[in-house]
Design an enzyme around this catalytic site. Structure first.
Site, PDB file in Angstrom:
ATOM      1  N   ASP A   1     -23.649  42.398 -22.174  1.00 26.09           N
ATOM      2  CA  ASP A   1     -24.365  41.760 -23.402  1.00 26.09           C
ATOM      3  C   ASP A   1     -24.510  42.938 -24.420  1.00 26.09           C
ATOM      4  O   ASP A   1     -25.272  43.831 -24.451  1.00 26.09           O
ATOM      5  CB  ASP A   1     -25.665  41.161 -23.532  1.00 26.09           C
TER       6      ASP A   1
ATOM      7  N   LEU B   1      -6.869  40.285 -26.499  1.00 27.73           N
ATOM      8  CA  LEU B   1      -6.700  41.553 -26.784  1.00 27.73           C
ATOM      9  C   LEU B   1      -7.139  42.560 -25.548  1.00 27.73           C
ATOM     10  O   LEU B   1      -6.604  43.680 -25.291  1.00 27.73           O
ATOM     11  CB  LEU B   1      -7.442  42.115 -28.098  1.00 27.73           C
TER      12      LEU B   1
ATOM     13  N   TYR C   1     -18.177  34.070 -40.889  1.00 26.98           N
ATOM     14  CA  TYR C   1     -17.566  35.020 -40.113  1.00 26.98           C
ATOM     15  C   TYR C   1     -17.238  36.268 -40.740  1.00 26.98           C
ATOM     16  O   TYR C   1     -17.416  37.173 -39.959  1.00 26.98           O
ATOM     17  CB  TYR C   1     -16.149  34.233 -39.364  1.00 26.98           C
TER      18      TYR C   1
ATOM     19  N   ASP D   1      -9.122  40.810 -41.096  1.00 23.63           N
ATOM     20  CA  ASP D   1      -8.827  40.775 -42.441  1.00 23.63           C
ATOM     21  C   ASP D   1      -9.787  39.525 -43.402  1.00 23.63           C
ATOM     22  O   ASP D   1      -9.930  39.584 -44.451  1.00 23.63           O
ATOM     23  CB  ASP D   1      -7.386  40.047 -42.670  1.00 23.63           C
TER      24      ASP D   1
END
Length: 285
Positions: free
Chosen positions: A35, A13, A122, A99
């Protein structure tokens, strides 16, 4: 002139965001160059910036099951650090989310205000990042959830399917048909993120996926059709044949009402985007 910062700029992206912002004043930093958990480094990078796109993320979904601390550091602490820095300067922060903050047990598209209920590590870490951005930079914090990304500069499901489909040793390709979502071209998402950044849309949550819905099986068949291959070569199967450490949402369709409320058009249908991506050569030969 508006100044933009892209973190995680070397990812799929990030590459397309750089392209979407061509000709503008852009600072693009990879994870190695910034970072996002380092408060001093982030404060320095954000100085003089008007809009920050945070594309830096820990995206190894299965690895996060046994390394949640590292995932939390990147996906929750990092966005919190960026949120504090942008709130201090008055900059917008556009946080890319997922999602996976939902269980995936719905049968109708998830609205933007649906309570978070992640089903894996996650998802928990990304939910933490959302909460930090919205809580620490309420005036300028934007969360854009996306899903099923493909693009030229990273993991590319259509390219993988075409490679398998053109393999003369393979009679068929098995793809799951019990996971439903919205295949999303990163080039479309990048343009939508820029549209959001340049608008007067209110801070909050938006869903950045191509419209419509389909299963991975549908996605593979459509890819074969675009490439002139026989879609019948793609055979449906179910998720039990591809067991992974982290559970996946069965239903990942996201609603797009926030765009309309903000006076912006949602992203086009995923099949139209797939055709455009194929025409532009994203999937190679």
């Amino acid at each position: 002139m508006t100044r933009y910062l892209i973190t995680g700029a070397s990812g799929m992206l990030g590459h397309d965001l750089v392209a979407a912002l061509e000709g503008r004043d852009v600072v693009a930093l990879s994870r190695a160059e910034l970072d996002i958990t380092d408060a001093a480094a982030v404060a320095s990078a954000v100085a003089g910036i008007d809009v920050v796109f945070n594309c830096a993320a820990y995206t190894a979904v299965d690895a996060a099951e046994t390394d949640e601390d590292t995932a939390h550091l990147v996906n929750a602490v990092g966005p919190a650090t960026l949120a504090e820095a942008t709130a201090a300067t008055g900059a917008k922060l556009i946080q890319i989310s997922t999602d996976y903050v939902f269980q995936g047990s719905a049968t109708t598209p998830y609205p933007e205000d649906e309570p978070r209920d992640p089903l894996n590590a996650y998802g928990r870490t990304k939910a933490g990042g959302e909460e930090a951005v919205l809580g620490l930079n309420p005036a300028g914090g934007y969360v854009v959830r996306t899903a099923w990304l493909y693009g030229e500069h990273g993991a590319n499901f259509p390219a993988t399917m075409l490679r398998l489909g053109r393999d003369p040793e393979r009679e068929s390709v098995s793809v799951v048909d019990d996971q439903v979502g919205q295949p999303t071209w990163t080039a479309d998402l990048a343009r939508q993120l820029v549209l959001l950044a340049d608008s007067d849309a209110p801070a909050g949550i938006y869903h950045g996926t191509n419209s419509g819905q389909g299963s991975w099986f549908d996605f593979a068949q459509a890819t074969f059709q675009e490439a002139g291959l026989d879609p019948a070569k793609v055979k449906p199967t179910d998720s039990s044949q591809f067991v992974r450490p982290a559970p996946r949402p069965a239903y990942s369709v996201l609603g797009h009402d926030a765009w309309s409320r903000a006076g912006l058009e949602p992203m086009r249908d995923w099949r139209a985007a797939l055709h455009a991506a194929a025409t532009s050569g994203v999937f190679g030969e």
